[in-house]
Design a protein around this motif. Structure first.
Motif, mmCIF file in Angstrom:
data_model
loop_
_atom_site.group_PDB
_atom_site.id
_atom_site.type_symbol
_atom_site.label_atom_id
_atom_site.label_comp_id
_atom_site.label_asym_id
_atom_site.label_seq_id
_atom_site.Cartn_x
_atom_site.Cartn_y
_atom_site.Cartn_z
ATOM 1 N N ILE A 9 0.856 -1.186 0.000
ATOM 2 C CA ILE A 9 0.000 0.000 0.000
ATOM 3 C C ILE A 9 0.891 1.235 0.000
ATOM 4 N N LEU A 10 0.627 2.132 -0.936
ATOM 5 C CA LEU A 10 1.363 3.389 -1.004
ATOM 6 C C LEU A 10 0.524 4.478 -0.348
ATOM 7 N N ALA A 77 -1.022 -2.389 -4.393
ATOM 8 C CA ALA A 77 -2.393 -2.909 -4.377
ATOM 9 C C ALA A 77 -3.417 -1.835 -4.052
ATOM 10 N N ALA A 78 -2.995 -0.744 -3.389
ATOM 11 C CA ALA A 78 -3.934 0.318 -3.014
ATOM 12 C C ALA A 78 -3.165 1.586 -2.703
ATOM 13 N N PHE A 79 -3.847 2.711 -2.899
ATOM 14 C CA PHE A 79 -3.335 4.020 -2.496
ATOM 15 C C PHE A 79 -4.144 4.532 -1.304
ATOM 16 N N TYR A 100 -2.635 5.346 -12.576
ATOM 17 C CA TYR A 100 -2.933 3.990 -12.097
ATOM 18 C C TYR A 100 -4.422 3.898 -11.762
ATOM 19 N N PRO A 101 -5.297 4.065 -12.751
ATOM 20 C CA PRO A 101 -6.740 4.160 -12.472
ATOM 21 C C PRO A 101 -7.354 2.875 -11.932
ATOM 22 N N ASP A 102 -6.698 1.753 -12.097
ATOM 23 C CA ASP A 102 -7.257 0.484 -11.612
ATOM 24 C C ASP A 102 -6.906 0.197 -10.156
ATOM 25 N N ILE A 103 -6.058 1.006 -9.556
ATOM 26 C CA ILE A 103 -5.679 0.807 -8.157
ATOM 27 C C ILE A 103 -6.631 1.600 -7.272
ATOM 28 N N PRO A 104 -7.288 0.963 -6.292
ATOM 29 C CA PRO A 104 -8.229 1.694 -5.439
ATOM 30 C C PRO A 104 -7.533 2.783 -4.631
ATOM 31 N N LEU A 105 -8.237 3.893 -4.437
ATOM 32 C CA LEU A 105 -7.714 5.041 -3.705
ATOM 33 C C LEU A 105 -8.632 5.363 -2.540
ATOM 34 N N ALA A 222 -7.210 1.066 7.903
ATOM 35 C CA ALA A 222 -7.731 -0.296 7.985
ATOM 36 C C ALA A 222 -8.628 -0.615 6.794
ATOM 37 N N ILE A 223 -9.447 0.345 6.362
ATOM 38 C CA ILE A 223 -10.262 0.137 5.167
ATOM 39 C C ILE A 223 -9.366 -0.125 3.968
ATOM 40 N N CYS A 224 -8.313 0.675 3.833
ATOM 41 C CA CYS A 224 -7.379 0.521 2.721
ATOM 42 C C CYS A 224 -6.724 -0.856 2.749
ATOM 43 N N ALA A 225 -6.311 -1.304 3.921
ATOM 44 C CA ALA A 225 -5.679 -2.619 4.054
ATOM 45 C C ALA A 225 -6.647 -3.741 3.696
ATOM 46 N N MET A 226 -7.896 -3.598 4.091
ATOM 47 C CA MET A 226 -8.884 -4.622 3.757
ATOM 48 C C MET A 226 -9.118 -4.702 2.246
ATOM 49 N N LEU A 227 -9.126 -3.537 1.580
ATOM 50 C CA LEU A 227 -9.244 -3.539 0.119
ATOM 51 C C LEU A 227 -8.030 -4.210 -0.524
ATOM 52 N N ALA A 228 -6.843 -3.899 -0.004
ATOM 53 C CA ALA A 228 -5.627 -4.509 -0.531
ATOM 54 C C ALA A 228 -5.631 -6.024 -0.348
ATOM 55 N N ASN A 229 -6.334 -6.496 0.686
ATOM 56 C CA ASN A 229 -6.451 -7.924 0.943
ATOM 57 C C ASN A 229 -7.580 -8.579 0.162
#
Length: 274
Positions: A9-10, A77-79, A100-105, A222-229
């Protein structure tokens, strides 16, 4: 043999010497949820457990170079975008993530806790609305911040007006909006998730005693990490709220100010002293 890597995650945000908010909070939360955090410093905070007193913005070229070099080397995997620091930084971040439009932000601008930036607040809000909100998979905002972000400039409002403000944000291009601290009973915390159809989930939690700093940063990370997972947004939001509530329930008093969430509560033996 090479081991499978954790999701990367960036995160763009401020460096907080206390570790309650910003980059340090993000990295701790990502690690607690099985992810590896890559950090882009937008600014440096001066503060303690009671308050943030000042902010020093990082030069935009340094900030952008940090991100570009990392993104050329590693698959992300996520921004997550937190405190942006300046209009120039917003423009640079918006340009970077647009590649990187396909990476969730996940966008958590954390505007209410930042010290005054010599009259730039309005311009920063406009830049966030125009450049980052339309690219966001999910934006997190408190009920107090919502009308400023929606540009309605009301005092705290009833739930029907709040719904209008939330939908205004979604109409700007944000796929999901997660509003914390919605109207409810005094002993409850009410949070709502919106998309273009309106409220799609509403969660009510028992309000914990004490005054905390870092709850919002923990929640958005935590939301970002869950999306990355690999979780979908509604499930990610629920899991992140449960994690944040547990971190607050185990919060530590590190100084004379507010309590700090313990993101590693799960790693402690029962009965360990804080």
């Amino acid at each position: 043999m090479q081991n499978q890597t954790s999701p990367l995650i960036l995160t763009f945000g401020a460096a907080d010497p206390v570790g309650a908010t910003g980059i340090q909070a993000d990295l701790a939360t990502f690690a607690a949820m099985g992810c590896h955090g890559l950090s882009i410093i937008t600014s440096i905070l001066v503060g303690d457990t009671a308050r943030i007193e000042d902010i020093q913005v990082i030069d935009v070229d340094w900030m952008a170079d940090q991100a570009r070099v990392i993104l050329e080397d590693m698959p992300v995997a996520a921004f997550k975008v937190g405190t942006v620091g300046s209009i120039e930084n917003i423009s640079a971040i918006a340009e970077i993530v647009s590649d990187y439009p396909d990476i969730p932000l996940i966008l958590d601008p954390f505007i209410s806790a930042m010290p005054s930036q010599e009259g730039d607040e309005d311009d920063i809000l406009i830049a966030i609305r125009e450049l980052l909100v339309p690219q966001s998979t999910l934006m997190l905002a408190s009920a107090v911040e919502l009308n400023r972000l929606a540009e309605t400039w009301r005092e705290p409002v009833p739930s029907d007006a709040m719904q209008l403000d939330a939908m205004r944000i979604v109409e700007m291009g944000c796929e999901y909006l997660f509003v914390t601290g919605m109207p409810g009973e005094m002993h409850e915390v009410v949070n709502g998730l919106f998309d273009d159809s309106g409220v799609i989930r509403r969660d009510t939690w028992q309000r914990l005693p004490g005054s905390f700093t870092g709850a919002g940063s923990t929640l958005s990370a935590a939301i970002c990490a869950m999306l990355a997972n690999g979780l979908e947004i509604p499930e990610a939001v629920l899991e992140a709220q449960e994690f944040t509530l547990a971190a607050l329930a185990h919060a530590q008093r590190l100084g004379m100010g507010k309590l700090i969430p313990d993101r590693y509560f799960w790693a402690r033996e029962p009965g360990d002293a804080n």
